[in-house]
Design an enzyme around this catalytic site. Structure first.
Site, PDB file in Angstrom:
ATOM      1  CD  GLU A 213      -3.054  -0.982   2.227  1.00 47.19           C
ATOM      2  OE1 GLU A 213      -2.954  -0.098   3.098  1.00 47.19           O
ATOM      3  OE2 GLU A 213      -4.011  -1.766   2.165  1.00 47.19           O
ATOM      4  CG  LEU A 214       4.972   3.145   2.167  1.00 50.30           C
ATOM      5  CD1 LEU A 214       4.348   4.382   2.811  1.00 50.30           C
ATOM      6  CD2 LEU A 214       6.088   2.604   3.055  1.00 50.30           C
TER       7      LEU A 214
ATOM      8  NE  ARG B 276      -1.187   2.079  -6.304  1.00 48.60           N
ATOM      9  CZ  ARG B 276      -2.495   1.862  -6.494  1.00 48.60           C
ATOM     10  NH1 ARG B 276      -3.081   0.859  -5.894  1.00 48.60           N
ATOM     11  NH2 ARG B 276      -3.194   2.645  -7.291  1.00 48.60           N
TER      12      ARG B 276
ATOM     13  CG  LEU C  82      14.590  -7.774   2.958  1.00 49.50           C
ATOM     14  CD1 LEU C  82      14.670  -7.863   4.462  1.00 49.50           C
ATOM     15  CD2 LEU C  82      13.702  -8.890   2.430  1.00 49.50           C
TER      16      LEU C  82
ATOM     17  CD  GLN D 190       9.245 -11.691   0.099  1.00 53.30           C
ATOM     18  OE1 GLN D 190       8.542 -11.867  -0.898  1.00 53.30           O
ATOM     19  NE2 GLN D 190       8.786 -11.845   1.327  1.00 53.30           N
ATOM     20  NE  ARG D 191      14.183 -11.950  -8.670  1.00 57.91           N
ATOM     21  CZ  ARG D 191      14.854 -11.495  -9.734  1.00 57.91           C
ATOM     22  NH1 ARG D 191      15.100 -10.209  -9.869  1.00 57.91           N
ATOM     23  NH2 ARG D 191      15.291 -12.329 -10.649  1.00 57.91           N
TER      24      ARG D 191
ATOM     25  CG  ASN E  67       8.668  16.440  -1.070  1.00 61.32           C
ATOM     26  OD1 ASN E  67       7.548  16.725  -0.617  1.00 61.32           O
ATOM     27  ND2 ASN E  67       8.857  16.074  -2.333  1.00 61.32           N
TER      28      ASN E  67
ATOM     29  NE  ARG F 223       2.668  20.531  -2.434  1.00 60.32           N
ATOM     30  CZ  ARG F 223       2.585  21.153  -3.603  1.00 60.32           C
ATOM     31  NH1 ARG F 223       3.560  21.013  -4.494  1.00 60.32           N
ATOM     32  NH2 ARG F 223       1.550  21.908  -3.882  1.00 60.32           N
TER      33      ARG F 223
ATOM     34  NE  ARG G  92      -2.040   4.693   1.905  1.00 67.31           N
ATOM     35  CZ  ARG G  92      -2.662   3.806   1.148  1.00 67.31           C
ATOM     36  NH1 ARG G  92      -3.627   3.055   1.653  1.00 67.31           N
ATOM     37  NH2 ARG G  92      -2.348   3.686  -0.120  1.00 67.31           N
TER      38      ARG G  92
END
Ligand SMILES: Cc1cc2nc3c(=O)[nH]c(=O)nc-3n(C[C@H](O)[C@H](O)[C@H](O)COP(=O)(O)OP(=O)(O)OC[C@H]3O[C@@H](n4cnc5c(N)ncnc54)[C@H](O)[C@@H]3O)c2cc1C
Length: 251
Positions: free
Chosen positions: A93-94, A96, A106, A108-109, A190, A192, A201
């Site tokens: 979600e972040l 986006r 991080l 996962q591969r 930044n 803003r 959020r």
């Protein structure tokens, strides 16, 4: 042994460092940080008002900037945070939030997730039966990951480069890991951009885990640079969890 997180861990990595140009000194008034001064300097340059004719304190000046919606001057001040103890569903979600944001997460591969940590969803935490059921699923998924990696390493035995072989195995096996898998991410934005993301959020409509993290980030940034974030009000909502509302929407 996996660790089960029930709170995010947020660490400030970087803040602005402002160097006053000798040929354009500003008459600063009141308490401020480098990030806030940088934004004030940028705003004052537009009108060449470095002598501060209205005798405004930096934080009053920034209050007026937010009120007037001149948010572009807030874009000069960047803050980098390290987020740990957050789940892959939170970061999904972040990320986006695009404008003004940079991310490094991080992989996962490349990283072995055999001993990955997990984040208990806030709605499940505290209910013993739900926590047990959730944990069983998570442990089963992790066991499936471990055996898939081993089988895929055999399947790709013909790949001479071991680093590449491991990457091929992990990138396929991670498909069975749950959204609750803990991840780490460096987020730079930044002031803003942080405001826009935090408004969305930290609100009651946001998913619980990202809402909790947004409130944690907000508290940290409010301490760091009140002039940018003091118009947010943190409160306990009807669901007895914290949320925040913004004073000046989308500056
Ligand atoms: C409660 C909640 C529920 C959500 N549910 C879903 C869902 O079900 N499915 C889903 O896919 N997403 C969902 N989202 C994500 C949402 O759709 C946005 O992608 C996310 O909130 C980022 O918002 P943003 O684009 O405004 O942010 P940013 O990308 O950070 O942009 C900030 C602002 O910059 C401007 N901007 C940025 N990019 C552009 C552009 N390309 N063109 C013009 N202007 C631009 C806009 O004014 C924008 O608001 C949800 C978000 C929230 C808060």
């Amino acid at each position: 042994m996996s660790h089960y997180y029930s709170e995010p861990v947020v660490t400030l990595l970087s803040r602005p460092s402002f160097a006053t140009p000798e040929h354009l000194p500003v008459t600063w008034i009141g308490e401020s940080t480098d990030g806030e001064r940088l934004a004030e300097f940028a705003g004052r340059l537009c009108y060449m008002s470095q002598h501060n004719p209205a005798k405004r304190q930096t934080r009053e000046y920034l209050e007026n900037i937010k009120k007037q919606g001149h948010g572009s001057v807030l874009e000069h001040a960047n803050y980098s945070l390290l987020l740990e103890g957050v789940s892959r569903s939170l970061t999904h979600e972040l990320v986006r939030h695009r404008a003004g944001f940079a991310y490094s997460q991080l992989s996962q591969r490349y990283v072995d997730e055999s001993e990955a940590n997990f984040v208990i969803p806030p709605a499940i935490a505290g209910d013993e039966a739900l926590e047990r059921a959730w944990r069983e699923q998570v442990e089963a998924a992790q066991a499936a990951y471990v055996s898939l990696v081993a089988e895929l390493m055999t399947r790709y035995g013909w790949v001479a480069d071991k680093v590449h072989r491991r990457k091929m195995a992990r990138e396929a096996a991670r498909a069975v890991l749950p959204n609750a898998t803990e991840t780490k991410i460096v987020v730079t934005a930044n002031a803003r951009a942080w405001r826009t993301m935090l408004e969305l959020r930290s609100s009651e409509g946001a998913e619980l885990e990202i809402r909790r993290a947004a409130v944690t980030v907000l508290r940290l940034l409010q301490r760091e640079a009140p002039g940018f974030f003091s118009d947010f009000e943190i409160y306990v909502a009807e669901d007895r969890r914290e949320a925040a509302r913004i004073g000046y929407h989308k500056v």
